[in-house]
Every structure is written in C-alpha cells, then in structure tokens.
Write a protein that holds these residues in place. Structure first.
Motif, PDB file in Angstrom:
ATOM      1  N   LYS A  22      28.121   0.747 -19.571  1.00 15.13           N
ATOM      2  CA  LYS A  22      29.055   0.602 -20.520  1.00 15.13           C
ATOM      3  C   LYS A  22      30.385  -0.225 -19.750  1.00 15.13           C
ATOM      4  CE  LYS A  22      32.031   3.195 -23.615  1.00 15.13           C
ATOM      5  NZ  LYS A  22      32.200   4.599 -24.312  1.00 15.13           N
ATOM      6  N   GLU A  23      30.738   0.297 -18.773  1.00 16.54           N
ATOM      7  CA  GLU A  23      31.956  -0.031 -18.049  1.00 16.54           C
ATOM      8  C   GLU A  23      31.426  -1.443 -17.419  1.00 16.54           C
ATOM      9  OE1 GLU A  23      34.809   0.987 -18.586  1.00 16.54           O
ATOM     10  OE2 GLU A  23      34.050   2.816 -19.955  1.00 16.54           O
ATOM     11  N   ASN A  24      30.206  -1.387 -16.976  1.00 14.08           N
ATOM     12  CA  ASN A  24      29.891  -2.800 -16.330  1.00 14.08           C
ATOM     13  C   ASN A  24      30.335  -2.662 -14.872  1.00 14.08           C
ATOM     14  OD1 ASN A  24      28.414  -5.095 -15.747  1.00 14.08           O
ATOM     15  ND2 ASN A  24      29.627  -6.577 -16.317  1.00 14.08           N
ATOM     16  N   ASN A  25      30.368  -1.541 -14.095  1.00 14.09           N
ATOM     17  CA  ASN A  25      30.652  -1.391 -12.899  1.00 14.09           C
ATOM     18  C   ASN A  25      29.676  -0.421 -12.163  1.00 14.09           C
ATOM     19  OD1 ASN A  25      31.362   1.369 -13.127  1.00 14.09           O
ATOM     20  ND2 ASN A  25      33.403   0.474 -14.098  1.00 14.09           N
ATOM     21  N   GLY A  26      29.594  -0.720 -10.707  1.00 15.53           N
ATOM     22  CA  GLY A  26      28.976  -0.112  -9.948  1.00 15.53           C
ATOM     23  C   GLY A  26      29.182  -0.112  -8.406  1.00 15.53           C
ATOM     24  N   GLU A  27      28.297   0.593  -7.880  1.00 12.63           N
ATOM     25  CA  GLU A  27      28.557   0.520  -6.233  1.00 12.63           C
ATOM     26  C   GLU A  27      27.325   0.754  -5.515  1.00 12.63           C
ATOM     27  OE1 GLU A  27      30.898   3.927  -4.727  1.00 12.63           O
ATOM     28  OE2 GLU A  27      30.153   5.010  -6.294  1.00 12.63           O
ATOM     29  N   ILE A  28      27.429   0.571  -4.208  1.00 17.07           N
ATOM     30  CA  ILE A  28      26.509   0.821  -2.941  1.00 17.07           C
ATOM     31  C   ILE A  28      26.676   2.204  -2.682  1.00 17.07           C
ATOM     32  CG2 ILE A  28      25.486   0.195  -1.168  1.00 17.07           C
ATOM     33  CD1 ILE A  28      25.895  -2.736  -1.916  1.00 17.07           C
ATOM     34  N   VAL A  29      26.129   3.103  -2.889  1.00 17.44           N
ATOM     35  CA  VAL A  29      26.472   4.576  -2.332  1.00 17.44           C
ATOM     36  C   VAL A  29      26.202   4.678  -0.774  1.00 17.44           C
ATOM     37  CG1 VAL A  29      26.409   6.930  -2.854  1.00 17.44           C
ATOM     38  CG2 VAL A  29      26.033   5.390  -4.898  1.00 17.44           C
ATOM     39  N   PHE A  30      24.902   4.274  -0.547  1.00 17.02           N
ATOM     40  CA  PHE A  30      24.320   4.456   0.677  1.00 17.02           C
ATOM     41  C   PHE A  30      23.433   3.045   1.003  1.00 17.02           C
ATOM     42  CE2 PHE A  30      24.910   8.933   0.144  1.00 17.02           C
ATOM     43  CZ  PHE A  30      25.755   9.057   1.204  1.00 17.02           C
ATOM     44  N   TRP A  31      23.655   2.511   2.268  1.00 12.29           N
ATOM     45  CA  TRP A  31      22.770   1.086   2.682  1.00 12.29           C
ATOM     46  C   TRP A  31      22.141   1.433   3.875  1.00 12.29           C
ATOM     47  CZ3 TRP A  31      26.127  -3.952   1.939  1.00 12.29           C
ATOM     48  CH2 TRP A  31      25.095  -4.995   1.562  1.00 12.29           C
ATOM     49  N   SER A  32      20.966   0.642   4.035  1.00 14.11           N
ATOM     50  CA  SER A  32      20.217   0.753   5.129  1.00 14.11           C
ATOM     51  C   SER A  32      21.183   0.022   6.609  1.00 14.11           C
ATOM     52  CB  SER A  32      18.952   0.159   5.050  1.00 14.11           C
ATOM     53  OG  SER A  32      19.227  -1.331   4.622  1.00 14.11           O
ATOM     54  N   LYS A  33      22.036  -0.838   6.145  1.00 13.39           N
ATOM     55  CA  LYS A  33      22.833  -1.318   7.236  1.00 13.39           C
ATOM     56  C   LYS A  33      24.389  -1.044   7.212  1.00 13.39           C
ATOM     57  CE  LYS A  33      23.172  -5.709   4.703  1.00 13.39           C
ATOM     58  NZ  LYS A  33      22.868  -7.000   4.697  1.00 13.39           N
ATOM     59  N   GLN A  34      25.117  -1.369   8.099  1.00 13.74           N
ATOM     60  CA  GLN A  34      26.440  -1.132   8.185  1.00 13.74           C
ATOM     61  C   GLN A  34      27.015  -2.470   7.787  1.00 13.74           C
ATOM     62  OE1 GLN A  34      28.200   1.472   8.481  1.00 13.74           O
ATOM     63  NE2 GLN A  34      26.744   2.916   9.567  1.00 13.74           N
ATOM     64  N   ALA A  35      27.618  -2.715   6.435  1.00 10.60           N
ATOM     65  CA  ALA A  35      28.152  -3.738   5.955  1.00 10.60           C
ATOM     66  C   ALA A  35      29.142  -3.442   5.019  1.00 10.60           C
ATOM     67  CB  ALA A  35      27.106  -4.671   5.399  1.00 10.60           C
ATOM     68  N   PRO A  36      30.353  -2.952   5.693  1.00  9.98           N
ATOM     69  CA  PRO A  36      31.181  -2.316   4.559  1.00  9.98           C
ATOM     70  C   PRO A  36      32.136  -3.513   3.873  1.00  9.98           C
ATOM     71  CG  PRO A  36      31.843  -2.293   6.747  1.00  9.98           C
ATOM     72  CD  PRO A  36      30.794  -2.512   6.766  1.00  9.98           C
ATOM     73  N   ALA A  37      32.297  -4.664   4.285  1.00 10.17           N
ATOM     74  CA  ALA A  37      32.889  -5.864   3.520  1.00 10.17           C
ATOM     75  C   ALA A  37      31.871  -6.184   2.203  1.00 10.17           C
ATOM     76  CB  ALA A  37      33.241  -7.031   4.410  1.00 10.17           C
ATOM     77  N   LEU A  38      30.715  -6.176   2.576  1.00 12.77           N
ATOM     78  CA  LEU A  38      29.882  -6.690   1.643  1.00 12.77           C
ATOM     79  C   LEU A  38      29.681  -5.542   0.620  1.00 12.77           C
ATOM     80  CD1 LEU A  38      26.594  -8.139   3.653  1.00 12.77           C
ATOM     81  CD2 LEU A  38      28.228  -9.248   1.748  1.00 12.77           C
ATOM     82  N   ALA A  39      29.588  -4.228   0.993  1.00 14.49           N
ATOM     83  CA  ALA A  39      29.694  -3.200  -0.045  1.00 14.49           C
ATOM     84  C   ALA A  39      30.893  -3.252  -0.714  1.00 14.49           C
ATOM     85  CB  ALA A  39      29.480  -1.865   0.587  1.00 14.49           C
ATOM     86  N   ASP A  40      32.095  -3.371  -0.315  1.00 18.41           N
ATOM     87  CA  ASP A  40      33.183  -3.661  -1.040  1.00 18.41           C
ATOM     88  C   ASP A  40      33.410  -4.639  -2.036  1.00 18.41           C
ATOM     89  OD1 ASP A  40      34.151  -1.265   0.310  1.00 18.41           O
ATOM     90  OD2 ASP A  40      35.802  -2.438   1.597  1.00 18.41           O
ATOM     91  N   SER A  41      32.609  -5.736  -1.614  1.00  8.54           N
ATOM     92  CA  SER A  41      32.734  -6.871  -2.525  1.00  8.54           C
ATOM     93  C   SER A  41      31.733  -6.835  -3.504  1.00  8.54           C
ATOM     94  CB  SER A  41      32.172  -8.044  -1.658  1.00  8.54           C
ATOM     95  OG  SER A  41      30.848  -8.281  -1.425  1.00  8.54           O
ATOM     96  N   TYR A  42      30.730  -5.895  -3.587  1.00  2.97           N
ATOM     97  CA  TYR A  42      29.865  -5.948  -4.377  1.00  2.97           C
ATOM     98  C   TYR A  42      30.519  -4.701  -5.487  1.00  2.97           C
ATOM     99  CZ  TYR A  42      25.655  -3.961  -7.096  1.00  2.97           C
ATOM    100  OH  TYR A  42      25.076  -3.950  -8.137  1.00  2.97           O
ATOM    101  N   ARG A  43      31.194  -3.462  -4.818  1.00  2.33           N
ATOM    102  CA  ARG A  43      31.849  -2.834  -6.076  1.00  2.33           C
ATOM    103  C   ARG A  43      32.952  -3.390  -6.417  1.00  2.33           C
ATOM    104  NH1 ARG A  43      34.765   0.516  -2.304  1.00  2.33           N
ATOM    105  NH2 ARG A  43      36.348  -1.105  -2.539  1.00  2.33           N
ATOM    106  N   ASP A  44      34.006  -4.227  -5.996  1.00  2.54           N
ATOM    107  CA  ASP A  44      34.923  -5.037  -6.529  1.00  2.54           C
ATOM    108  C   ASP A  44      34.701  -6.118  -7.531  1.00  2.54           C
ATOM    109  OD1 ASP A  44      36.289  -2.726  -5.184  1.00  2.54           O
ATOM    110  OD2 ASP A  44      36.918  -4.345  -3.511  1.00  2.54           O
TER     111      ASP A  44
END
Length: 300
Positions: free
Chosen positions: A59-81
């Motif tokens: 409905k809101e068309n948003n999401g996030e990576i809750v846990f990931w197999s790799k350490q990539a905080p910048a990529l996770a942030d870009s996905y969420r944002d």
C-alpha cells in the motif's frame, strides 16, 4: 525428517546440509542476530550470490532489508530509501505473494524486461544479480515478509531440486518467524509490566488500535472489575453510554493513528453518582519493526 540437536555455528560450522540449515533457522530464536549466519548458510546451500530477509508494504510502496547475508549498509540504505519503491518484481507479486509461496523472478518478469529497469542497472547489476527466488513467510494485508535469494547470470536460475529444498525449509522459516514475533511482543509486555505505571494510584490502561486492553495497572483493574464507569469486552474498552464509548474509541484511534492528544478529558458519569471519571487518551511508543505484533498503543 528427524533433525539432530546441534549448536548452530559451533557444531559442524561448515555443514550446510538441509538438516544443519534447519538447525540454524531455529538457532535464530536464541540469538536474534543469528539471521545473518543463517542467511549465509542458505546462500551457500543454494549456490546463490546473496540472500536477504526483506519486508514490503504494498500500500505504501516501501520496504527494507531486515537482515542480509553480507555487510553492505550503504546498499541496504539505498534500497530502503529509494529502490524498494522501484523494485519491478514486487508490484507483480502484490496479488500472488501469499504466505508460504515460492516465486521465481523470471516467472514474474522476464530477464529481458528486468534489464530495462532502473532497479536492475543501478542496484542489481553492480552486484551481478539477475535471478531471484522469493519465499514469502508472512503476509498481513498489504504487508509481506519474505526471503529473497539472488543469483548472477553465470549462476543461473534455480533448479527443481533447489526449489524442493526450499519447500522443505519453508515451514521452519515461517515457524521461526512467528515465534520471534511472539518473543518480541512478550519482551514489550514485560518491559511495560516492570515499569512504574503499575504502582501509580491512578488507573492506566494500554490499548491497541481496536481499543482492546493490552495491560491495566492495579488501579485500573479495580475500576474495570467493579463494572462502574469503564468496562471492557471483546469489542474493546467501553462505557455504559454508547455515545461516550464511540467518542472514547475515536480518541484512541486518533491518538494511535495521528498521535493526537485531546487537552480536555472525557467526562464519564459514575453509575453510583459522585464526581465524573476523567478519562485522558494519549499515544505511546510501542514495539516497532517487522517482528512486532502490536505496532501502536495508547494509554487511557
């Protein structure tokens, strides 16, 4: 299948067989941060490039990576944002991603069409990702939680044998997730119970968005058990007057939905006479995030 009892990550740390992987799944119950090594084992087991536990609100068309197999905080942030709203697979899964479903990316969107998207060029391609397998472990209305297992072009799509392994894992992933949600809710309840509110002389009731009591301190319990000005049933907190009940529940809804607080209290007559009961409603921060059962509460 009989699953041997092991200590995931300590006993047979290099064993990524299906039984060891199931052990790792339940090991996350003892260690919330254990999802990352579990995802790493899942990635290795399926010969994938990466694996993630993700959430999305259609409905809101948003999401996030809750846990990931790799350490990539910048990529996770870009996905969420930014990129969650541009993930081309997700709109096509809005009406198919039911709890317990497995869906391959190429059956939803062809690789040719995927490669035309901004999401592919800016987020997937730098990670050498082309193929994706989605395992939906929870759905509540428009909100979904799923595992996303991704591969490169060279690694290819997932075989029937690999899909069969995922079907074996699915009930264990779902069960572990359900238990963690309940544990998160119990932790919140324990924190509330141990707080000072239980020792206050004024009655305080925590309610959910449907006005149903989640916790009442001793003073409020005495008031509710006396069946006087306030009462509660399966429909939620109520008064003896239907109009006052409707007003009270509107205030609770506004407090939780918009964080609004009415300056003037709601005056509720006492059946035995005497001064009216003054009822205030205010929002409270609750347990939030994907593992929360109750995301918003109010104090009355």
């Amino acid at each position: 299948m009989t699953v041997p009892i092991r200590n995931p990550g300590i006993d047979d740390p290099g064993d990524d067989g299906i039984e060891a992987l199931i052990c790792r799944v339940y090991g996350t119950l003892m260690d919330f941060g254990g999802w990352q090594p579990c995802l790493q084992a899942l990635q290795r087991r399926l010969g994938a490039g990466t694996a993630a536990l993700m959430s999305h609100d259609f409905k809101e068309n948003n999401g996030e990576i809750v846990f990931w197999s790799k350490q990539a905080p910048a990529l996770a942030d870009s996905y969420r944002d930014y990129f969650a709203a541009r993930n081309p697979w997700l709109p096509l899964q809005r009406f198919t991603a039911a709890t317990g479903t497995l869906e391959q990316g190429e059956t939803i969107l062809s690789p040719q069409e995927l490669q035309k998207t901004e999401f592919y060029h800016e987020w997937l391609k730098p990670q050498e990702i082309l193929h994706r397998l989605s395992l939906t472990i929870h759905r509540d209305g428009e909100e979904v939680v799923f595992f996303s297992i991704m591969r490169s072009r060279a690694q290819g799509s997932f075989s029937e044998a690999e899909l069969a392994q995922c079907r074996i894992l699915m009930p264990h992933l779902r069960q572990a997730f359900r238990i963690q949600r309940k544990l998160a809710d119990l932790h919140s309840a324990r924190t509330i119970m141990n707080s000072v509110v239980d020792r206050l002389p004024v009655g305080i009731v925590f309610v959910d968005a449907r006005s149903r009591p989640l916790f009442a301190n001793h003073a409020a319990e005495r008031l509710l058990s006396a069946n006087s000005s306030l009462d509660a049933d399966a429909s939620g907190l109520k008064t003896a007057d239907d109009r006052l009940t409707a007003t009270l529940r509107r205030r609770i809804s506004r407090a939780i939905g918009a964080g609004e607080v009415d300056e003037a209290p709601l005056s509720v007559p006492r059946p035995a006479g005497g001064a009216d009961l003054s009822v205030f409603v205010c929002p409270l921060p609750g347990q939030t995030g994907v593992f929360a059962l109750k995301k918003a509460i109010a104090a009355v």
